[in-house]
Each structure stands twice: as structure tokens, then as C-alpha cells.
Write a protein that holds these residues in place. Structure first.
Motif, PDB file in Angstrom:
ATOM      1  N   MET A 309       0.997  -1.211  -0.002  1.00 38.07           N
ATOM      2  CA  MET A 309       0.174   0.003  -0.151  1.00 38.07           C
ATOM      3  C   MET A 309       0.846   1.350  -0.144  1.00 38.07           C
ATOM      4  O   MET A 309       0.526   2.339  -0.500  1.00 38.07           O
ATOM      5  N   ILE A 310       2.149   1.149   0.710  1.00 35.10           N
ATOM      6  CA  ILE A 310       2.996   2.300   0.960  1.00 35.10           C
ATOM      7  C   ILE A 310       3.649   2.813  -0.447  1.00 35.10           C
ATOM      8  O   ILE A 310       3.776   4.156  -0.906  1.00 35.10           O
ATOM      9  N   ARG A 311       3.996   1.910  -1.286  1.00 33.16           N
ATOM     10  CA  ARG A 311       4.671   1.992  -2.662  1.00 33.16           C
ATOM     11  C   ARG A 311       3.749   2.848  -3.661  1.00 33.16           C
ATOM     12  O   ARG A 311       4.195   3.898  -4.020  1.00 33.16           O
ATOM     13  N   PRO A 312       2.317   2.402  -3.702  1.00 30.01           N
ATOM     14  CA  PRO A 312       1.363   3.273  -4.438  1.00 30.01           C
ATOM     15  C   PRO A 312       1.058   4.600  -4.052  1.00 30.01           C
ATOM     16  O   PRO A 312       0.938   5.758  -4.737  1.00 30.01           O
ATOM     17  N   LEU A 313       1.103   4.738  -2.423  1.00 30.31           N
ATOM     18  CA  LEU A 313       0.927   6.107  -2.129  1.00 30.31           C
ATOM     19  C   LEU A 313       1.950   6.886  -1.997  1.00 30.31           C
ATOM     20  O   LEU A 313       1.806   8.155  -2.522  1.00 30.31           O
ATOM     21  N   ARG A 314       3.163   6.455  -2.154  1.00 30.74           N
ATOM     22  CA  ARG A 314       4.256   7.319  -2.449  1.00 30.74           C
ATOM     23  C   ARG A 314       4.333   7.631  -3.869  1.00 30.74           C
ATOM     24  O   ARG A 314       4.620   8.976  -4.261  1.00 30.74           O
ATOM     25  N   LYS A 315       3.772   6.894  -4.895  1.00 28.56           N
ATOM     26  CA  LYS A 315       3.708   7.286  -6.083  1.00 28.56           C
ATOM     27  C   LYS A 315       2.513   8.557  -6.302  1.00 28.56           C
ATOM     28  O   LYS A 315       2.838   9.563  -7.058  1.00 28.56           O
ATOM     29  N   VAL A 316       1.536   8.391  -5.358  1.00 31.59           N
ATOM     30  CA  VAL A 316       0.387   9.166  -5.634  1.00 31.59           C
ATOM     31  C   VAL A 316       1.002  10.695  -5.133  1.00 31.59           C
ATOM     32  O   VAL A 316       0.787  11.713  -5.612  1.00 31.59           O
ATOM     33  N   ILE A 317       1.774  10.602  -3.973  1.00 31.16           N
ATOM     34  CA  ILE A 317       2.232  11.788  -3.505  1.00 31.16           C
ATOM     35  C   ILE A 317       3.189  12.332  -4.338  1.00 31.16           C
ATOM     36  O   ILE A 317       3.389  13.846  -4.718  1.00 31.16           O
ATOM     37  N   HIS A 318       4.284  11.658  -5.125  1.00 28.42           N
ATOM     38  CA  HIS A 318       4.930  12.312  -5.945  1.00 28.42           C
ATOM     39  C   HIS A 318       4.370  12.900  -7.081  1.00 28.42           C
ATOM     40  O   HIS A 318       4.657  14.066  -7.675  1.00 28.42           O
ATOM     41  N   THR A 319       3.145  12.279  -7.582  1.00 34.05           N
ATOM     42  CA  THR A 319       2.508  12.749  -8.744  1.00 34.05           C
ATOM     43  C   THR A 319       1.560  14.274  -8.272  1.00 34.05           C
ATOM     44  O   THR A 319       1.523  15.257  -9.002  1.00 34.05           O
ATOM     45  N   MET A 320       1.335  14.106  -7.070  1.00 33.02           N
ATOM     46  CA  MET A 320       0.679  15.246  -6.391  1.00 33.02           C
ATOM     47  C   MET A 320       1.517  16.462  -6.530  1.00 33.02           C
ATOM     48  O   MET A 320       1.206  17.790  -6.653  1.00 33.02           O
ATOM     49  N   ASN A 321       2.867  16.187  -6.130  1.00 35.65           N
ATOM     50  CA  ASN A 321       3.759  17.024  -6.127  1.00 35.65           C
ATOM     51  C   ASN A 321       4.052  17.751  -7.503  1.00 35.65           C
ATOM     52  O   ASN A 321       4.115  19.096  -7.743  1.00 35.65           O
ATOM     53  N   ALA A 322       4.087  17.119  -8.518  1.00 40.05           N
ATOM     54  CA  ALA A 322       4.352  17.206  -9.780  1.00 40.05           C
ATOM     55  C   ALA A 322       3.061  18.316 -10.163  1.00 40.05           C
ATOM     56  O   ALA A 322       3.173  19.307 -10.963  1.00 40.05           O
ATOM     57  N   LYS A 325       3.242  21.783  -8.753  1.00 40.34           N
ATOM     58  CA  LYS A 325       4.123  22.511  -9.541  1.00 40.34           C
ATOM     59  C   LYS A 325       3.848  22.905 -11.000  1.00 40.34           C
ATOM     60  O   LYS A 325       4.521  23.637 -11.748  1.00 40.34           O
ATOM     61  N   GLY A 326       2.705  22.444 -11.523  1.00 42.68           N
ATOM     62  CA  GLY A 326       2.086  22.932 -12.839  1.00 42.68           C
ATOM     63  C   GLY A 326       1.984  21.987 -13.747  1.00 42.68           C
ATOM     64  O   GLY A 326       1.590  22.189 -15.020  1.00 42.68           O
ATOM     65  N   ASP A 327       2.580  20.582 -13.637  1.00 44.95           N
ATOM     66  CA  ASP A 327       2.755  19.597 -14.487  1.00 44.95           C
ATOM     67  C   ASP A 327       1.064  18.921 -14.793  1.00 44.95           C
ATOM     68  O   ASP A 327       0.826  18.003 -13.999  1.00 44.95           O
ATOM     69  N   MET A 328       0.307  19.424 -15.452  1.00 44.04           N
ATOM     70  CA  MET A 328      -1.116  18.590 -15.724  1.00 44.04           C
ATOM     71  C   MET A 328      -1.110  17.470 -16.257  1.00 44.04           C
ATOM     72  O   MET A 328      -2.212  17.006 -16.463  1.00 44.04           O
ATOM     73  N   ASP A 329       0.023  17.268 -16.913  1.00 46.14           N
ATOM     74  CA  ASP A 329       0.146  15.940 -17.633  1.00 46.14           C
ATOM     75  C   ASP A 329       0.343  14.878 -16.933  1.00 46.14           C
ATOM     76  O   ASP A 329       0.461  13.481 -17.349  1.00 46.14           O
ATOM     77  N   LEU A 343      -8.623   4.809  -5.998  1.00 48.94           N
ATOM     78  CA  LEU A 343      -8.067   6.163  -5.612  1.00 48.94           C
ATOM     79  C   LEU A 343      -7.287   6.924  -6.726  1.00 48.94           C
ATOM     80  O   LEU A 343      -7.306   7.993  -6.953  1.00 48.94           O
ATOM     81  N   CYS A 344      -6.305   5.913  -7.409  1.00 51.55           N
ATOM     82  CA  CYS A 344      -5.576   6.576  -8.549  1.00 51.55           C
ATOM     83  C   CYS A 344      -6.426   6.986  -9.693  1.00 51.55           C
ATOM     84  O   CYS A 344      -6.112   8.255 -10.244  1.00 51.55           O
ATOM     85  N   THR A 345      -7.176   6.145 -10.067  1.00 50.53           N
ATOM     86  CA  THR A 345      -8.422   6.805 -11.120  1.00 50.53           C
ATOM     87  C   THR A 345      -9.067   7.991 -10.690  1.00 50.53           C
ATOM     88  O   THR A 345      -9.205   8.855 -11.517  1.00 50.53           O
ATOM     89  N   ALA A 346      -9.589   8.146  -9.489  1.00 47.98           N
ATOM     90  CA  ALA A 346     -10.308   9.451  -9.017  1.00 47.98           C
ATOM     91  C   ALA A 346      -9.327  10.514  -9.004  1.00 47.98           C
ATOM     92  O   ALA A 346      -9.350  11.644  -9.408  1.00 47.98           O
ATOM     93  N   PHE A 347      -8.075  10.247  -8.478  1.00 40.22           N
ATOM     94  CA  PHE A 347      -6.874  11.278  -8.608  1.00 40.22           C
ATOM     95  C   PHE A 347      -6.591  11.828 -10.007  1.00 40.22           C
ATOM     96  O   PHE A 347      -6.821  13.038 -10.482  1.00 40.22           O
ATOM     97  N   ASN A 348      -6.531  10.698 -11.031  1.00 39.78           N
ATOM     98  CA  ASN A 348      -6.311  11.217 -12.500  1.00 39.78           C
ATOM     99  C   ASN A 348      -7.531  12.043 -12.805  1.00 39.78           C
ATOM    100  O   ASN A 348      -7.236  12.834 -13.834  1.00 39.78           O
TER     101      ASN A 348
END
Length: 582
Positions: A309-322, A325-329, A343-348
């Protein structure tokens, strides 16, 4: 995070469950022993009552056999016989009489007769350990002292080397003074008791019997083996009553005592605590082992679960930071657990909606800027246009052309009102002054074919509206509504404040509009003509929405031949700060 979770789980869940489990088994063990004690006490009391009733029954049988007149007569003859021949004949008659008794029952073990002046006489099927020495025993002296009473001897004889063995219960009867005068001192009858044997003797099904029997002197008479007696050496048998405990060097016992009132004896039942609680202790061990196993499996599963569970959450946090910073892609890979996938689908989806909204906002800003550029395209250099109109007005004055002079002055008033203030907004009362000049110009063109009525609240006049907002509506009413009718035209312009909005109404009595024509007004191709005189209803509607949002704009109500009513809905703006926020 994982270490903190494991520590919390051990402290708040694993240890309390283990403590509760231990306490539960201890309480259950105590409750089980209490229940067993109660049930065993009731069972022991019932057994003691059965043994006491059996003793009474044996005593009655002994009395019935001993107090037989024929037997007494033969015993008296034997006691008074003077020679061996007479003694022998008397003993034979006694034996014949007793043989008839043995023919009717197999419970009688033997008869023993004691005389005052002769040796003991006995008749038995089975050997019993009685001889002349019995006269010196306590039970003999007590029975002799209490003549006429049947005494249960508190000693038992075990007979039978081969199964089934049996216990013999003996009764002593002193017939009384008359019998003593005839030389008969004591009669002892032994009976084989099945009840006593079944309860007090070990069997193949129960090789280790847990019953003990105590005499009146509280001596253990059954069982007779030395080991049992040594285990009870420290037991104060005089205090035994009900349920108590016994602690020996080797074991602990639960002891239950119940008296036999008729016999004067006491029945004791002993339970080894180790055997009583062996199953409970075994279950407790199994439960603890099971608990430890389950906790270990749960911890292993928890570690695996957290890592997955932690590995995907870290990916989500990394993507949220991106994204921050303005990277909408940036997008998160949707794989792994179903919950994290959701969760990832809803975030995307959220990032995609934000991207679209950002694009829409940027597009509206571009449209708004383009609208301002389009408006600037129609603004000729104000100084040049104003100077030219002023020169035309002076020439009209010189040649005394008053109509040209007034029309030029009205046109200059409109231009000066547009150029006098900066920004896209002006007060409504200023817009009405500008409209009066515009109406004069249109009356020069169309004559007195129409009249315009102003009905504006004082509260509405102080509100700010966009420049060139009402003039296109008034122009549309004149050119497309009033010009097509034969009679005089009437145009009514009203403004009022309604709660949190401003309503401006332009209504005419012209030819009206069909539903198809109204629908065509809102189409993009309706926005074709741009200029000072014809900006268009669609252009006004779009400008309102660009500045104020989709909640505001124009509404058209009309029917053919019934005129047109245009309602302009705007937000209330009365302060400069409100204008700057738009």
C-alpha cells in the motif's frame, strides 16, 4: 509508520487479548471446579444415603436371622451341653438350620456365635477373620453393653481372589439378658453387600477408585493400601465436612465428605486437581499457541499489506507534487489493490478536470481580451474625431443649419461620454444621459415615429454597468421593432434592484419575434455586425457572461405582433472595489 503500527497493535490488541485469554481460562477453571464441587457434593451425599440405607437393610436382615426361636433353642442346647456328643448333635442341628438360610440367599457370608462358657461356634460359606480374640475388641464390648441393638461393625472383609470380589458387612447382636442366662453372649452375621462393593471397590472400568470410608474413630478403613493412607496422613479428618482442599507433598486434592448417620461412618471422595484441570490447561496451551500463531500471521500479513500500500501511495504523493508544480500531464499508474486503483483513478480524473477547467478559464480570458480588442477597433482617435465634429458644428452655426448643429452636438455628447471615463464600466445614470443623445439622433432619422420612456429607481441609477450595454438593445428595438409598424412606437426602459441583482428591461410594441427568430439570436452566426450602431444582442449577452459569469445575461420574451421584452440581469455593483474585482 509500519513500526509504529506494529508497536500499537502489540500494545493495544495482542497483549490485552493474551491477558484476557489467560484470565478467562483461570476464571473458567475456577467455575468448572466450583460446578464440579457442587455436583460431586450432591452425588456423594446421595451415595452416602444409599450406603446408610444399605446398612440399615443389612441390620434388619441380621436381626431377623438372629432372633429366630428355633435357632435360639438349638443355641441354648449347645450352650448347656455337658459332653462332646451332645455338643456335636446340637451343632449339627444348628448347621442344618443355617443351611436352609444359605439355600434361600447367597448374601449371607457366615454366622458367628459367642457363648459365656463355651468356645465360639461358627457356620460359614466363606472364611471370615473372627476368633475368640474378638471378645476383647471395642466393638464387642460396646455391642455387649448395648444388648438388644444391632451394631454395624466398622470393619470390612474383602473376599474373592478372582473377579468379582466383594465386601462383607458384619453385624453384631447381643440378644439380651435372657439369652445371657442361657449362655448366648453374641451373634455376628456377615453379609456380602453388592452396593458397598460397587461403590467402594475398584473395578476394571474404574481401577483407581476415589472413595474413602472412615469409621467412628475417623480411621481410614477403605481403601486399605498404604499409599492412599500416606497421602491422607496430613488430613484432619475430624474437620472434614462438605467441600475442602488437601495439599500433599505430591499433589493437590479436592475433598468432599458426607456422613453415614446410622453407621456412624463418613464417606470421603477425593479428586486430583491435576486430572480435573488437565483438559482446561491443555485447551489453554492450545489457545495460547493458536493466538501466537494468528498474531504472527497477522503481523506478516500486515507487513506485506503495508508495503503493497505504501509504494502506490508514494507514487500518488510524487504525482501530486508534480501537479502542484504545474505539470497537468502527470498521471498515476492504476495498478495494484482495487482500493488504491480506485484512488488513483479518481486522482487522475480530478487532475484531468482541473486541466480542462484551466483551459476553459484561459479560453475565457482570451475571449475577454479579444472582446476588449474588438471594442478598441471601433474607437477612432478621440481627439481627431472630436475636433472634426466640432469643426462641422461651427460650420453649421455659420450657415445657420440648426439641425445639423444639434445632431453634431448630440454625437459629440455620446463620444465624450464614452471617452470621459476609463475602464469598461460607468454609472447607470451616465448611461441614460448618453441614451438621450442617441435617441435625439435616431429621432432626426425617423422623426416622431416613436417615444422612449425611462422608469429607473434611484437605487438602480447609482449602480455601475458595462459601457454600451443598453444602447444596442435600444437600437434593436428601434430598427427591428418600431420601424416595421405603421402606428406610433413606444419603448420603455426600466431599471430596478431585486435582492442581490440588478434588472434592466427594454420593452417595445413592435412587430415582435417568433420562437425561431429568438432561437436564431443565440446562435454564433448572429454575431456578425460590429460597429457603433449595431453590436448585436448576442454580443451583449456574451460580454455579460464573460465579465460576470453564466448566472447573468439576457432573457428575451416575445410573440409575433406583441412586441419584444429584453430583460438584462446583472450583479449589483455600487463601489469602486467591486469594479476592480471584475
Amino acid at each position: 509508520m509500519l513500526k509504529r503500527y506494529l508497536f500499537t497493535f502489540t500494545l493495544l490488541i495482542a497483549i490485552p487479548i493474551f491477558v484476557i485469554l489467560v484470565v478467562f481460562f483461570r476464571v473458567f477453571e475456577r467455575a468448572l471446579i466450583d460446578q464440579l464441587s457442587h455436583q460431586s457434593l450432591e452425588a456423594t451425599q446421595q451415595i452416602a444415603e444409599g450406603l446408610d440405607e444399605e446398612a440399615q437393610r443389612i441390620a434388619l436382615m441380621a436381626s431377623a436371622l438372629a432372633y429366630n426361636s428355633t435357632l435360639f433353642a438349638e443355641l441354648s442346647a449347645y450352650a448347656h451341653s455337658t459332653d462332646s456328643t451332645a455338643s456335636y448333635q446340637a451343632s449339627r442341628r444348628i448347621a442344618e438350620h443355617l443351611d436352609t438360610v444359605f439355600q434361600y440367599t447367597n448374601q449371607v457370608g457366615g454366622f458367628f456365635f459367642f457363648f459365656t462358657n463355651k468356645e465360639m461356634l461358627y457356620h460359614r460359606n466363606l472364611p471370615l477373620p473372627l476368633d475368640e480374640g474378638a471378645k476383647q475388641t471395642d466393638w464387642y464390648q460396646q455391642a455387649l453393653h448395648e444388648s438388644g441393638k444391632t451394631h454395624i461393625l466398622q470393619t470390612f472383609t474383602l473376599h474373592g481372589r478372582a473377579a468379582p470380589a466383594g465386601l462383607f458387612v458384619s453385624c453384631a447382636i447381643s440378644p439380651g439378658k435372657e439369652a445371657l442366662r442361657q449362655g448366648i453372649e453374641m451373634i455376628v452375621v456377615s453379609f456380602k453387600s453388592r452396593v458397598y462393593s460397587d461403590i467402594l471397590l475398584p473395578t476394571q472400568a474404574n481401577a483407581l477408585n476415589d472413595f474413602l470410608l472412615l469409621n467412628a474413630q475417623r480411621e481410614i478403613i477403605l481403601p486399605s493400601n498404604v499409599e492412599e493412607r500416606s497421602n491422607l496422613a496430613s488430613l484432619d479428618v475430624n474437620r472434614l465436612d462438605g467441600v475442602t482442599t488437601l495439599q500433599t507433598r505430591n499433589a493437590s486434592y479436592l475433598v468432599i465428605a458426607s456422613p453415614l448417620p446410622y453407621c456412624g461412618m463418613k464417606l470421603i471422595r477425593m479428586f486430583d486437581y491435576a486430572s480435573l484441570t488437565s483438559k482446561i490447561r491443555a485447551y489453554s496451551r492450545y489457545a495460547r499457541m493458536t493466538l501466537f500463531g494468528l498474531v504472527a500471521l497477522f503481523l506478516l500479513y500486515t507487513v506485506t499489506f503495508f508495503r503493497s500500500m505504501i509504494r502506490p501511495l508514494r507514487k500518488v504523493i510524487h504525482t501530486m507534487n508534480a501537479v502542484g508544480k504545474g505539470d497537468m500531464d502527470a498521471r498515476v499508474e492504476t495498478d495494484g489493490m482495487p482500493e488504491l486503483t480506485s484512488l488513483c483513478t479518481a486522482f487522475n480524473q480530478m487532475v484531468e478536470k482541473i486541466r480542462r477547467l484551466t483551459m476553459q478559464i484561459e479560453q475565457k480570458e482570451r475571449q475577454r481580451a479579444q472582446a476588449e480588442i474588438d471594442a478598441l477597433q471601433f474607437q477612432i482617435n478621440p481627439h481627431f474625431l472630436s475636433n472634426t465634429l466640432n469643426a462641422i458644428r461651427m460650420m453649421a452655426t455659420m450657415i445657420r443649419a440648426e439641425n445639423i448643429q444639434k445632431m453634431t452636438a448630440a454625437t459629440m455628447a455620446i463620444l465624450n461620454a464614452s471617452f470621459r471615463t476609463t475602464g469598461a464600466f460607468a454609472r447607470l445614470d451616465e448611461q441614460i444621459e448618453q441614451l438621450e443623445s442617441y435617441i435625439y439622433i435616431m429621432k432626426v432619422r425617423f422623426g416622431d415615429r416613436f417615444e422612449v420612456e425611462f422608469d429607473c429607481d434611484e437605487a438602480a441609477r447609482s449602480c455601475f454597468v458595462m459601457k454600451m450595454l443598453i444602447q444596442p438593445l435600444l437600437e434593436n428595438a428601434i430598427l427591428h421593432g418600431i420601424r416595421e409598424i405603421e402606428g406610433p412606437g413606444r419603448i420603455r426602459m426600466a431599471a430596478r434592484r431585486e435582492a442581490d441583482r440588478l434588472e434592466i428591461i427594454v420593452a417595445d410594441n413592435g412587430v415582435g419575434m417568433s420562437p425561431e427568430t429568438i432561437a436564431a439570436v443565440w446562435k454564433p452566426e448572429a454575431h456578425q455586425h460590429k460597429g457603433f450602431q449595431c453590436i448585436g444582442i448576442r454580443n451583449v449577452h456574451d460580454r455579460i457572461r464573460l465579465y460576470h459569469g453564466d448566472a447573468y445575461g439576457l432573457n428575451i420574451a416575445s410573440e409575433p405582433g406583441q412586441g419584444v421584452t429584453v430583460i438584462c440581469v446583472l450583479p449589483i455593483m455600487t463601489k469602486l472595489a467591486e469594479l476592480k474585482s471584475v
